[in-house]
Scaffold this active site. Structure first.
Site, PDB file in Angstrom:
ATOM      1  N   THR A 184      33.382  41.546  28.897  1.00  0.00           N
ATOM      2  CA  THR A 184      34.653  42.013  29.468  1.00  0.00           C
ATOM      3  C   THR A 184      35.688  41.952  28.348  1.00  0.00           C
ATOM      4  O   THR A 184      35.496  41.228  27.365  1.00  0.00           O
ATOM      5  CB  THR A 184      35.117  41.106  30.619  1.00  0.00           C
ATOM      6  OG1 THR A 184      35.367  39.806  30.081  1.00  0.00           O
ATOM      7  CG2 THR A 184      34.072  41.021  31.706  1.00  0.00           C
ATOM      8  N   GLU A 327      31.458  44.015  35.273  1.00  0.00           N
ATOM      9  CA  GLU A 327      30.586  43.161  36.087  1.00  0.00           C
ATOM     10  C   GLU A 327      29.813  43.931  37.153  1.00  0.00           C
ATOM     11  O   GLU A 327      28.878  43.402  37.756  1.00  0.00           O
ATOM     12  CB  GLU A 327      31.438  42.100  36.807  1.00  0.00           C
ATOM     13  CG  GLU A 327      32.053  41.046  35.925  1.00  0.00           C
ATOM     14  CD  GLU A 327      33.407  41.439  35.347  1.00  0.00           C
ATOM     15  OE1 GLU A 327      33.673  42.658  35.176  1.00  0.00           O
ATOM     16  OE2 GLU A 327      34.196  40.534  35.048  1.00  0.00           O
ATOM     17  N   LYS A 432      55.109  38.354  43.106  1.00  0.00           N
ATOM     18  CA  LYS A 432      55.424  37.693  44.366  1.00  0.00           C
ATOM     19  C   LYS A 432      56.928  37.453  44.416  1.00  0.00           C
ATOM     20  O   LYS A 432      57.459  36.619  43.690  1.00  0.00           O
ATOM     21  CB  LYS A 432      54.663  36.376  44.475  1.00  0.00           C
ATOM     22  CG  LYS A 432      54.332  36.038  45.898  1.00  0.00           C
ATOM     23  CD  LYS A 432      53.236  35.013  45.996  1.00  0.00           C
ATOM     24  CE  LYS A 432      52.792  34.908  47.456  1.00  0.00           C
ATOM     25  NZ  LYS A 432      51.814  33.865  47.671  1.00  0.00           N
ATOM     26  N   TRP A 437      54.380  40.059  48.551  1.00  0.00           N
ATOM     27  CA  TRP A 437      53.810  40.771  47.425  1.00  0.00           C
ATOM     28  C   TRP A 437      54.396  42.167  47.262  1.00  0.00           C
ATOM     29  O   TRP A 437      54.530  42.917  48.226  1.00  0.00           O
ATOM     30  CB  TRP A 437      52.291  40.937  47.616  1.00  0.00           C
ATOM     31  CG  TRP A 437      51.535  39.693  47.273  1.00  0.00           C
ATOM     32  CD1 TRP A 437      52.043  38.577  46.683  1.00  0.00           C
ATOM     33  CD2 TRP A 437      50.148  39.440  47.528  1.00  0.00           C
ATOM     34  NE1 TRP A 437      51.037  37.646  46.537  1.00  0.00           N
ATOM     35  CE2 TRP A 437      49.880  38.143  47.043  1.00  0.00           C
ATOM     36  CE3 TRP A 437      49.118  40.178  48.081  1.00  0.00           C
ATOM     37  CZ2 TRP A 437      48.617  37.574  47.119  1.00  0.00           C
ATOM     38  CZ3 TRP A 437      47.857  39.612  48.150  1.00  0.00           C
ATOM     39  CH2 TRP A 437      47.612  38.314  47.677  1.00  0.00           C
TER      40      TRP A 437
HETATM   41  P1  ADP Z   1      37.943  44.367  31.745  1.00  0.00           P
HETATM   42  O1  ADP Z   1      37.592  43.615  32.982  1.00  0.00           O
HETATM   43  O2  ADP Z   1      37.121  44.035  30.577  1.00  0.00           O
HETATM   44  O3  ADP Z   1      39.414  44.555  31.530  1.00  0.00           O
HETATM   45  P2  ADP Z   1      36.855  46.560  33.100  1.00  0.00           P
HETATM   46  O4  ADP Z   1      36.861  47.984  32.744  1.00  0.00           O
HETATM   47  O5  ADP Z   1      35.616  45.916  33.494  1.00  0.00           O
HETATM   48  O6  ADP Z   1      37.467  45.860  31.895  1.00  0.00           O
HETATM   49  O7  ADP Z   1      37.990  46.308  34.160  1.00  0.00           O
HETATM   50  C1  ADP Z   1      37.756  46.286  35.530  1.00  0.00           C
HETATM   51  C2  ADP Z   1      39.072  46.289  36.237  1.00  0.00           C
HETATM   52  O8  ADP Z   1      39.746  47.529  36.023  1.00  0.00           O
HETATM   53  C3  ADP Z   1      38.983  46.189  37.728  1.00  0.00           C
HETATM   54  O9  ADP Z   1      38.804  44.850  38.140  1.00  0.00           O
HETATM   55  C4  ADP Z   1      40.338  46.748  38.150  1.00  0.00           C
HETATM   56  O10 ADP Z   1      41.352  45.782  38.031  1.00  0.00           O
HETATM   57  C5  ADP Z   1      40.586  47.815  37.115  1.00  0.00           C
HETATM   58  N1  ADP Z   1      40.257  49.126  37.670  1.00  0.00           N
HETATM   59  C6  ADP Z   1      39.160  49.855  37.449  1.00  0.00           C
HETATM   60  N2  ADP Z   1      39.220  51.038  38.116  1.00  0.00           N
HETATM   61  C7  ADP Z   1      40.402  51.035  38.784  1.00  0.00           C
HETATM   62  C8  ADP Z   1      41.053  51.964  39.662  1.00  0.00           C
HETATM   63  N3  ADP Z   1      40.526  53.139  39.977  1.00  0.00           N
HETATM   64  N4  ADP Z   1      42.247  51.594  40.166  1.00  0.00           N
HETATM   65  C9  ADP Z   1      42.815  50.408  39.858  1.00  0.00           C
HETATM   66  N5  ADP Z   1      42.253  49.508  39.042  1.00  0.00           N
HETATM   67  C10 ADP Z   1      41.058  49.813  38.502  1.00  0.00           C
END
Ligand code: ADP
Length: 537
Positions: A184, A327, A432, A437
């Protein structure tokens, strides 16, 4: 039924034979020839790479890193490394040197394959890579030229292949064995490793191909803009290989003008990219001909409605939003208009984060861990489980990331009765205010609907009265102007009145993470240091 191992080798052998004439297309810039190779040729070269790595002593479970753009050789590594029983570790070329060192050492990479154009970045950390025995350079020239790269002794990719013959004798790998791993981006603390098994990759590839997934078929050609180091390019390489779908690889030519050139020359039917790249193309190549595209899948962060409208109106191309994480392999949800939609405005569906895919279980949980209803109203943390969702992080003590066998995604949102998820924030970015929220995602997406706004990021900042209040950080489109008062007026009626930000700052660029997401941590830090010129209304 037979107890048959689900593995990438099966997909590999299928693609190279049944779809042997499909193509991997690599772009070398506007003035260079486009490189085209068939799946049959790429399959043979993957055999040679597997044999070459085996000759270097790579065996079962050994990690082989790639530090590469999206290109044919990177795909060869995707095929050869898992199928020979080793583990493909795609290194993110945009990590800070300390993080890059950390992930390569943590994964204990034995070999790294690097594109010569990226060698300077790898050279910065070469001396701190404690487990790397060989570096293989693609396009680095002869030994003298490679000696200039700052990587010490290296091997030439083509020489490694040339020493071997096609026809590698692949082992039968256990379907639960690791095939690939990806870290990640580690916005807090060190990056965490996720290991994909052969089985999870196989099942994910099947889901990606479906009509409810990314609709990958032989008649298509995918322009793979999302990097191969970003969550396996969303699973598209393996799905495309299995389906015989051509892959078009843009390498480092990811700016609006070369992308437009590449699209016009190669006529892809599908693409995948994060919102920042699509925004760049819309603003800086608005006269491009994108008419070959059936749709572009977009995710990684929230996709603003204004971006979808821009693509519809300007290019006649549908942007489809998807949601997932490193993940989750990553595809877990994708948002298309459902049947029985009562003639609703299609955007009302398309702007949702995604509709959960078959194969993924999804739920929302409250702060006390209770499971909340799918009513489209209540919000909580999204949790997922399934055959392509990670069950742990590689060599990490990570109990707090799991809840009764479900992965806690760190995303906050709601799910409706038809399985559409709506993410309102990442838990760590939630604002918050007075105990309630405020969704930064909603505020950002609404602000980005204003014609003068190129990008907007909203972060929570400390406030004496309300604990926290939203601050809007706005990047104006070139040649445009807008005042906080005008933008407040624009937001009024579109979001709750108490959400309206009092603090505004106009910046040249939103800082981005290594995978192109808004880096809110950096914005909050700049605010705390007093580095931002903030206007209060
Ligand atoms: P990292 O976790 O390494 O920053 P990732 O690409 O695995 O990179 O990130 C996943 C996160 O990206 C998700 O948990 C979410 O917060 C965000 N995410 C992915 N797709 C969307 C989406 N369509 N809308 C909002 N958030 C998104």
């Amino acid at each position: 039924m037979q107890d048959y191992s689900l593995n990438i080798t099966q997909l590999f052998q299928h693609g190279r034979t049944v779809h042997g004439d499909s193509e991997i297309v690599t772009y070398h810039g506007p003035d260079a020839d486009i490189q085209r190779s068939t799946f049959a040729e790429v399959g043979d070269r993957a055999d040679q790479l597997a044999a070459g790595l085996a000759a270097l002593g790579i065996g079962d479970g050994d990690r082989v890193g790639t530090f590469m753009w999206n290109n044919q050789r990177h795909l060869e590594a995707y095929l050869a490394i898992p199928c020979m029983g080793a583990v493909l570790h795609t290194l993110n070329i945009r990590l800070f040197p300390e993080q890059l060192t950390y992930v390569a050492n943590h994964a204990e990479d034995k070999v790294i394959i690097v594109d010569a154009s990226l060698a300077p970045l790898l050279a910065k950390v070469r001396d701190s890579l404690t487990t790397v025995e060989y570096i293989i350079v693609a396009d680095g020239g002869d030994a003298d030229a490679r000696a200039e790269l700052g990587l010490g002794e290296t091997l030439d990719y083509e020489e490694v292949l040339a020493a071997q013959q096609p026809g590698y004798d692949y082992p039968v790998v256990d379907e639960l064995a690791a095939a690939a791993m990806c870290y990640t981006s580690g916005t807090t603390g060190n990056p965490k490793g996720v290991a994909y098994s052969h089985r999870s990759t196989y099942l994910h590839s099947m889901a990606v191909q479906t009509m409810q997934g990314l609709q990958v078929g032989e008649a298509d050609s995918i322009l793979l803009i999302v990097p191969q180091f970003h969550a396996n390019a969303w699973g598209m390489p393996y799905a495309a290989w299995a389906a015989g779908c051509d892959l078009i690889m843009p390498q480092q030519f990811l700016q609006a003008a070369p992308l437009a050139d590449l699209i016009e020359k190669t006529r892809p039917t599908v693409s995948g990219a994060v919102p920042t790249v699509l925004t760049d193309v819309l603003h800086n190549a608005s006269d491009a001909d994108l008419s070959s595209l059936r749709f572009i899948v977009c995710g990684g962060s929230a996709v603003p409605r204004s971006l979808m409208e821009g693509y519809d109106e300007n290019f006649g191309v549908t942007v489809v939003q998807a949601w997932g994480m490193t993940e989750t392999s990553p595809l877990a949800a994708i948002s298309r208009v459902p049947k029985n939609n009562a003639g609703d405005d299609p955007y009302a569906w398309r702007v949702r984060t995604g509709r959960v895919l078959a194969g993924v279980d999804m739920r929302i949980c409250g702060e006390d861990g209770s499971v909340l209803p799918w009513d489209g109203e209540v919000t909580g943390e999204i949790e997922v489980r399934g055959p392509w969702i990670t069950g742990s992080y590689y060599l990490e003590d990570d109990d707090e990331k799991f809840h009764d066998g479900w992965l806690r995604t760190g995303d906050v949102g709601s799910i409706d009765s038809r399985g559409y998820v709506q993410i309102s924030d990442r838990a760590k970015d939630v604002i918050k205010s007075g105990g309630e929220w405020i969704s930064s995602v909603d505020l950002e997406n609404t602000l980005m609907g204003h014609p003068a706004v190129l990008e907007a990021a909203v972060v929570g900042v400390p406030d004496d009265r309300w604990d926290e209040r939203p601050m809007a950080c706005v990047v104006l489109a070139e040649g445009q102007s807008a005042t906080p008062a005008e933008l407040t007026e624009f937001l009024t009626g579109k979001v709750a009145k108490w959400w309206l930000p009092e603090r505004w700052t106009f910046i040249d660029e939103v800082p981005k993470t290594s995978v192109g997401k808004f880096s809110k941590k950096d914005l909050r830090a700049s605010y705390a240091k007093g580095d931002l010129a903030v206007e209060e209304v």
